[in-house]
Design an enzyme around this catalytic site. Structure first.
Site, PDB file in Angstrom:
ATOM      1  N   SER A 270       0.837  -1.204   0.000  1.00  0.00           N
ATOM      2  CA  SER A 270       0.000   0.000   0.000  1.00  0.00           C
ATOM      3  C   SER A 270       0.871   1.252   0.000  1.00  0.00           C
ATOM      4  O   SER A 270       1.906   1.294   0.670  1.00  0.00           O
ATOM      5  CB  SER A 270      -0.914   0.013   1.229  1.00  0.00           C
ATOM      6  OG  SER A 270      -1.855  -1.030   1.134  1.00  0.00           O
TER       7      SER A 270
ATOM      8  N   GLU B  80      -1.668  -6.476  17.652  1.00  0.00           N
ATOM      9  CA  GLU B  80      -3.099  -6.360  17.381  1.00  0.00           C
ATOM     10  C   GLU B  80      -3.882  -6.699  18.623  1.00  0.00           C
ATOM     11  O   GLU B  80      -4.758  -7.549  18.613  1.00  0.00           O
ATOM     12  CB  GLU B  80      -3.480  -7.269  16.220  1.00  0.00           C
ATOM     13  CG  GLU B  80      -2.808  -6.845  14.939  1.00  0.00           C
ATOM     14  CD  GLU B  80      -3.435  -7.451  13.700  1.00  0.00           C
ATOM     15  OE1 GLU B  80      -4.242  -8.368  13.847  1.00  0.00           O
ATOM     16  OE2 GLU B  80      -3.104  -6.974  12.606  1.00  0.00           O
TER      17      GLU B  80
END
Lengths: 387, 342, 387, 342
Positions: free
Chosen positions: A160, A243
């Site tokens: 990305s 996470e």
């Protein structure tokens, strides 16, 4: 079992709320990528100056060192205020930065961490390859040691914002003879390094933030390896442990916001038969079901945070929240098309955010592990079913 | 009783499929921003092959086959992402011919005149009668002479020059031009009520056929990809999750193809079962095309999400086609209110 | 592509319709199993006398030898008339009988076929074992040759109506050393054979038609092997080819009848809020969707029959129709519970057929191959995906 | 903020789970047609452990914990297929205590008096107010003294002897007795409006907890079976179809458990969010219990369809519990009309 916050925490919440109210950008993020980069960096600088950069980073590297509850409160208020998303800042703040904090040496920490928080640089990722997607460990991009450098040749995909990044966290194969998980290293790479070629990939929603990156004998200093040579799989797995439940707070609130917007839309949009969409029970029940699911997404997020807080370890909630949220988000977008009716295929005009959301939603059930891989992980790691 | 194409029908289908594969490969949509998909010369060429008039009786200037042959052809057109305005041309020729506008019909049948197709904004439905009033979202108005407007009450053929363009829009499907037009008590060139000829239902069958084409094309691509793509040292098609997705996709195809054949016959021969079968068909076809296309993205992984493969075009076209000739909601209502067939 | 029948076929249709109208039992089938057996045999005798027994069987063994279209017409009219289902007659008429026709020797044909059509005997199946379900070929019940007999030891499960059957089609392992598909034989067994023990199994819908059958040195004559020793897997696979499209006509029409009954119910039943169920769009759309699917089930069945008629071979429609119909049937039953509301758990009273249908529906997605096995078969055999 | 049981709460849960596992194994329902599941002595024993009054303030004669502890306990009761009439006892004690009927409350709390629970026939809703009129489908009236009647307007405790039995019915769940009773302007023993005490919502939470117990029990059984049962030389849990079923089942459990904890707090502390959270909970819990139980049958194959395993009991109980304290439809309506929480 309680939902209480202390008085100090509530005061903290107010401080966050007030600061955001006063400082969050008034204009929305530009669609143009270069302008988007500038916007993201400017906003990061503002956060840094305000004392809100790196809320979960240690103070010694410029972070805030907030405890879990402060992080939670910050993220809740942040998302509620509809302040800008992480966008290009995501990788540095949430993946590369924390990895360097956890596995980097002092020199690496001093060099790479502060610029992230100060809004000076953008990071990107180079993990997947055309032949190594769900089966990431089969990656082939090789790095041959040559004195103080590695010479890297191969290609990466799904990177990305590669065109607009300064640094890249890169997985390379440093030992081709070792078993596939054992010969990988996690490396810091400059995006303006000679020998690289970056090709943007157009996604189905019209974005050009994805890229394929080619490496033709690219030289990277050996000292840019983080966490030790051939130890890259473990280093990259460590990312999973960042996470924690709190990581899902923004997407949870984003989902809630979308859901409430859709409810609002259903109260205003007329169907072919002249009724309001909300008056159609089929639409109404689906909306209600998804609203209930979205509400439970909040509860699941809080339960996950509580579990992390108790054990200090990420539990099964990571994969569960990822799967549940991405599939729910897609279903919400598909329901929205039922509501906008014949407007479903129009990307211009008032209701166009919904077909755009629909197109974008496909990324969620693929990126960061497909839904099928998530179900495998839940079945095998959490429920103990055999491979 | 034989619910499969005859040899002659199979030949129509094979010819169409070969021709389209050579002249209009979907692949071509990836490299050139090809718009319109069908230029004037190409339209004439298709028309020359009798594709516009294939289902029109020869007494009305057509080729003289029926709706079944039209449906077989349009499934192929759907598979190759040919523009839905072709449905407009077919219905327009029929409308003009039924109304005795022979010259007009002829010019549509030979591809001289180009016909666009439209949907309505659900929030503000327009009136379609011998005059038309209201807004229409028009696909492929660019270069078109006429526009076909239909609802379950009737079908109107209107000269585009008699309407006013309101705005240029952006279609989710990048291969289609989308504009908004307005009629204000505008006189139609010809109008046919639903009782006079089932133009709307025939259009529904043809759009459903195109949806079937999408469902089948995305199944085929998924199976091919699942056989070729390897992860963890095996073709991904050997994993049950992918295999079972494909199995469900293939049932949807079988279900819609059978219903397409069935409805294309009953609509012509058993008017009482027509609405039940036609609406069942469209509801199932929408579902099959959208589910299959969406699932195909998932099976193709990251690549499926890009514009480097053609899957996304099917996802988008499936949305466009739902909005033509009645939404799923509309057709489900019809299914429910239809009487049980004998 | 046509739905036309010839004038002769239409006359045949009328003949079927008239005969059924006049001869079908007026009373419904008794719930008691022994009475059920008597009812089934009596009805088979009536069919035989009327010239309607064995519609797809050759005339030389007492069948009617109807062509596909006559079979189709007969089955359509039969199902429409709501005449009794096959019940205990099923196995003999549709599986064991046709297998003997296809693979049996002349002696076997003369002995076993006529009694089936005449309504003298009931057949059952002995295929699955406790350890061999979806993986049928791993069956372990062994048969050791001892002169003119085999001595059979082992057990079978899911044998429907075993207590009320006269004969059984049984798969046994005659060669334990051969690869698993190669050492199996298909055998005719008397149900009153010494050494057998039959244990009824209560199913969740309250039925007792399923059984486990134990074999302790049961003697079966070697001449009862059909299709040759160690050839049983092929013989049993041949059964699949009897499942021509026409085999699905009864369940297709049964599904349609249920669907129409449910539509009727929805037009009569009031919800908590006082509206008729059909006035709730959520219920209405689901009903409509399933009605459309049921309509397409007819079209699929006809397309399957057409394909068989063209090629003479069973196509993919067998597995597809099985999977589609059984899952649809289950969804219809679950929708019915939404309509009956609080009556959902009452097995007495007016609406009780619906919760009963719900409980029974679970058998459909398990028996005759689970839905998961069906999806494998479609994926592998029809679509050519790798194992 | 901590959305997990405290050590003390965990102890309540563990004690309950151990006790139930020893005294009321689900297995026992397979060999004896055990009905009632809970005889008079056993009810007294549970009552003696404080289970009826666990969430009732000590000022009202209860143990003094809150709804969260009640919810934890009822999830275990659900897992062991204990009768839903226990919800009736808990609410009845509360209703009586709130109304100042201390003796009555006490007799319910110590298990001397037995309370049944009822649902209404959707087609003919009854009136529940200081008097009750209409028909009720009553679970476990056998041997009960009182019956708890609730709807979203209020809660009524009625002496069973004041009602008339209309018929003996047959419940899908073979462990539950079902009868139909009728009130005709029958005076209630006590009545509490929804504004006075959220009896209906509390009951909704407890039934949802029992549904969670079903969802979790059927997941656990499925995972165990998928690990043990082999086909094609492998445990069936290694096949993706089975593995993914289990993964989806476990997400449903996580989702409902989190929502149960959350709603049990907000209902007590944030009355404005109570209806949204409680109704979200019940809708999700119904779905989780039914989907999980139904899927568990499929995972268990033919055995799952028999009465030789206990899976079918969970399938049936999940249907019974949907009909108590508001259907999925009712609760979805509530979710939709609730205001967004702060």
């Amino acid at each position: 079992m309680n939902l209480d916050f202390t008085e100090e925490q509530e005061q903290f919440r107010e401080r966050v709320r007030d600061w955001l109210e006063e400082n969050k950008p008034q204009e929305s993020r530009p669609e143009d990528s270069a302008e988007g980069r500038a916007f993201d960096l400017a906003w990061q600088k503002t956060l840094y100056k305000g004392g809100w950069a790196g809320i979960n980073w240690p103070q010694e590297y410029g972070g805030q060192g907030f405890d879990t509850f402060q992080q939670l409160i910050f993220l809740m208020e942040y998302a509620k205020s509809r302040a800008p998303g992480d966008h290009y800042r995501f990788n540095g703040l949430n993946l590369a930065g924390p990895t360097i904090i956890a596995c980097g040496d002092e020199q690496q920490k001093q060099t790479y961490l502060p610029p992230i928080l100060k809004g000076d640089v953008i990071w990107c990722q180079g993990f997947s390859e055309p032949g190594a997607g769900s089966d990431l460990a089969s990656l082939k991009t090789r790095a041959v040691i040559d004195g103080d450098d590695m010479i890297v040749t191969g290609s990466k995909i799904w990177t990305s914002w590669a065109r607009f990044a300064d640094w890249q966290q890169l997985l390379v194969r440093t030992d081709p003879d070792a078993p596939k998980h054992k010969g990988i290293s996690w490396v810091i790479n400059r995006m303006d390094n000679p020998g690289m070629e970056i090709r943007p990939i157009h996604d189905m929603a019209g974005g050009t933030d994805l890229h394929e990156v080619f490496y033709d004998e690219v030289r990277i200093p050996v000292k840019n390896i983080v966490g030790g040579i051939n130890n890259g799989w473990k280093v990259s797995m460590a990312q999973l442990s960042f996470e924690r439940g709190t990581a899902f707070m923004p997407s949870q609130i984003e989902t809630w916001n979308r859901m409430e917007d859709l409810l609002h839309l259903a109260n205003q949009t007329r169907l072919e038969d002249g009724r309001l969409a909300i008056e159609d029970d089929h639409i109404a029940y689906q909306l209600a079901k998804m609203r209930a699911e979205t509400r439970s997404l909040l509860a699941m997020t809080l339960m996950g945070i509580s579990r992390n807080e108790r054990t200090g370890m990420p539990g099964p909630e990571g994969s569960m929240l990822k799967l549940f949220q991405s599939e729910l988000y897609k279903r919400i977008s598909i329901l929205s098309l039922q509501i906008v009716g014949a407007e479903r295929s129009r990307l211009s005009g008032m209701a166009s955010e919904w077909p755009k959301m629909f197109l974008g939603s496909f990324a969620n059930t693929l990126g960061g592990g497909t839904s099928e891989v998530m179900r495998n992980i839940i079945g095998e790691r959490h429920l103990g079913l055999p491979k | 009783m034989d619910l499969l194409p005859t040899e002659e029908q199979q030949q129509i289908l094979d010819t169409a499929s070969n021709y389209l594969g050579n002249e209009f490969p979907v692949q071509a949509l990836l490299t050139t921003a090809q718009r319109p998909r069908l230029n004037h010369d190409q339209l004439k060429q298709l028309a020359g092959m009798g594709w516009i008039g294939i289902g029109l009786p020869d007494t009305l200037g057509g080729v003289g086959y029926g709706l079944s042959e039209e449906a077989l052809l349009f499934a192929e057109l759907g598979r190759y992402l040919m523009p839905p305005s072709l449905v407009g041309s077919v219905l327009a020729a029929r409308t003009a011919a039924v109304r005795g506008h022979d010259d007009l019909a002829h010019a549509i049948l030979d591809g001289t005149l180009r016909v666009a197709i439209a949907t309505q904004q659900s929030s503000a439905p327009a009136t379609i009668s011998p005059t038309v009033t209201g807004n229409f979202l028009v696909f492929e108005a660019e270069g078109a002479d006429y526009i076909m407007l239909t609802d379950d009450g009737g079908a109107a053929l209107v000269a585009l020059s008699d309407l006013q363009q309101v705005s240029q829009e952006r279609c989710m499907d990048p291969t289609l031009d989308l504009t908004c037009w307005r009629g204000d008590n505008t006189t139609t060139t010809c109008f046919v009520t639903a009782d006079q000829d089932a133009i709307f239902l025939r259009g529904t069958v043809l759009i459903s056929a195109m949806l079937l084409g999408i469902a089948e094309a995305t199944l085929q691509r998924s199976v091919d990809y699942a056989q070729a793509r390897e992860q963890f040292g095996k073709p991904i098609g050997s994993f049950q999750s992918i295999k079972h997705y494909c199995a469900e996709m293939s049932i949807r195809c079988e279900c819609v193809r059978a219903m397409l054949y069935y409805a294309s016959i009953t609509l012509q021969q058993q008017p009482s079962a027509g609405p039940l079968d036609t609406s069942s068909l469209k509801a199932l076809a929408i579902d099959a095309a959208q589910e299959n296309a969406n699932t195909a993205v998932q099976i193709h992984g990251g690549m499926g999400y890009t514009q480097e493969m053609d899957i996304h075009l099917f996802v988008k076209r499936a949305q466009v086609l739902e909005s033509l000739f009645g939404s799923e909601r509309f057709h489900l209502r019809q299914v429910l209110s239809a009487a049980a067939p004998p």
